[in-house]
Design a protein around this motif. Structure first.
Motif, short mmCIF file in Angstrom:
data_model
loop_
_atom_site.label_atom_id
_atom_site.label_comp_id
_atom_site.label_asym_id
_atom_site.label_seq_id
_atom_site.Cartn_x
_atom_site.Cartn_y
_atom_site.Cartn_z
N ARG A 30 -30.35 122.25 58.91
CA ARG A 30 -30.69 120.98 58.28
C ARG A 30 -31.78 121.20 57.23
NH1 ARG A 30 -26.63 118.01 59.96
NH2 ARG A 30 -27.79 116.10 59.54
N GLU A 55 -21.47 112.46 61.47
CA GLU A 55 -21.16 113.49 60.49
C GLU A 55 -19.95 114.30 60.98
OE1 GLU A 55 -25.85 114.24 59.21
OE2 GLU A 55 -24.64 115.85 60.08
N ARG A 56 -19.38 115.08 60.10
CA ARG A 56 -18.27 115.96 60.47
C ARG A 56 -18.55 117.36 59.95
NH1 ARG A 56 -17.55 112.66 63.54
NH2 ARG A 56 -15.74 111.33 63.95
N ASP A 57 -18.39 118.33 60.83
CA ASP A 57 -18.47 119.72 60.41
C ASP A 57 -17.13 120.11 59.81
OD1 ASP A 57 -18.89 122.42 60.06
OD2 ASP A 57 -18.68 122.92 62.19
N ALA A 93 -29.37 119.95 66.14
CA ALA A 93 -28.52 120.17 64.97
C ALA A 93 -29.20 121.19 64.07
CB ALA A 93 -28.29 118.85 64.22
N TYR A 129 -23.52 121.93 64.70
CA TYR A 129 -23.60 122.09 63.25
C TYR A 129 -23.57 120.76 62.50
CZ TYR A 129 -22.96 127.11 63.83
OH TYR A 129 -23.12 128.44 64.17
N ALA A 130 -23.39 119.66 63.22
CA ALA A 130 -23.38 118.34 62.60
C ALA A 130 -23.88 117.32 63.62
CB ALA A 130 -21.98 117.97 62.12
N ASP A 144 -22.97 114.73 65.38
CA ASP A 144 -21.66 114.16 65.71
C ASP A 144 -21.65 113.83 67.20
OD1 ASP A 144 -19.03 113.48 66.02
OD2 ASP A 144 -18.22 115.46 65.54
#
Length: 265
Positions: free
Chosen positions: A92, A150-152, A89, A168-169, A171
């Motif tokens: 961060r 998480e959600r992008d 990810a 990017y998340a 997820d």
């Protein structure tokens, strides 16, 4: 009475109407948007603190028995890592510095696959993923905390860079789609000492932050704006109001001297 009627008519001037409109809109935003937003952030932080506090006293349970939507519950996992499905990810921040988080799917003894966040590593030259210890092979037992996916906001898919998958998340769905796996919703955040952990992610600080005071401040700002509007409206319509247009105009010294010269002549 005519004086008051003149004062009320002055409230219908475009400038005064615009001022009243702006004040009402601002106060409405304070009461219906800004203050509730801060109250929601306060409640979310309080719920997180309560969940973390409770987890310190509760013994870890098998992840199969845990609700995937339960945040911070300590769980145990028994199974094997799937390093071929690993992803990192990006973008961060951990303890105020840039980081990557290493996400490795983990197959439980039941056959279910769980996304495991093995912790963080610091980037090289600010942008590149460094070399890090691979996940151990064979059967291992882990202790972790349950986290919600998480959600992008932009819904960006995984991509490959320098031989590693990037997301990017954190997820489970995005990592699972990139690896061709069906993952259990949510993920498990490894605790210090578990096999395969890298830089263990720190727990959030157990404080509620300034959100409650911010919410009360927005309520106060909205109330002050409305009270100010009421006060100046009253001053406008009362005799001798500050913004009255029918009040006698004060004559300047030059005007008085001009009148005296006119009378003298």
């Amino acid at each position: 009475m005519p004086v008051y009627r003149c004062g009320v008519r002055s409230l219908l001037r475009p400038g005064w109407l615009m001022l009243a409109f702006v004040v009402v809109v601002f106060a409405t935003a304070c009461f219906t948007l800004l203050a509730p937003w801060q109250f929601t952030r306060y409640e979310d932080r309080k719920a997180t603190n309560d969940a973390i506090g409770a987890s310190f006293e509760a013994a870890p349970i098998p992840i199969e028995s845990a609700d995937p939507a339960t945040q911070w519950r300590r769980v145990t996992l028994s199974g094997t890592y799937l390093p071929e499905a690993e992803a990192v990810a990006r973008l961060r921040t951990v303890q105020g510095a840039a980081a990557f988080e290493v996400l490795t799917p983990f197959r439980l003894a039941t056959g279910e696959v769980v996304l495991v966040d093995r912790g963080f590593v610091r980037p090289i030259e600010g942008v590149r993923v460094p070399d890090f210890a691979p996940a151990p092979t064979g059967q291992v037992n882990l202790v972790a905390r349950v986290r919600a996916d998480e959600r992008d906001p932009q819904g960006r898919p995984a991509f490959t860079e320098e031989g590693r998958k990037h997301v990017y998340a954190v997820d489970s769905r995005t990592v699972g789609q990139a690896a061709g796996l069906t993952l259990r919703p949510g993920y498990a955040q490894l605790e210090e000492g578990s096999p395969g952990v890298l830089g263990a992610l720190p727990l959030p600080q157990l404080d509620v932050g300034p959100y409650l005071s911010y919410a009360l401040q927005w309520i106060a700002f909205g109330a002050m704006a409305l009270l100010g509007l009421v006060y100046f409206t009253w001053r406008e319509i009362k005799p001798g109001g500050l913004l009255r247009t029918d009040a006698p105009k004060r004559r300047s010294v030059a005007e008085i001297l001009a009148d005296d010269e006119a009378h003298a002549s």
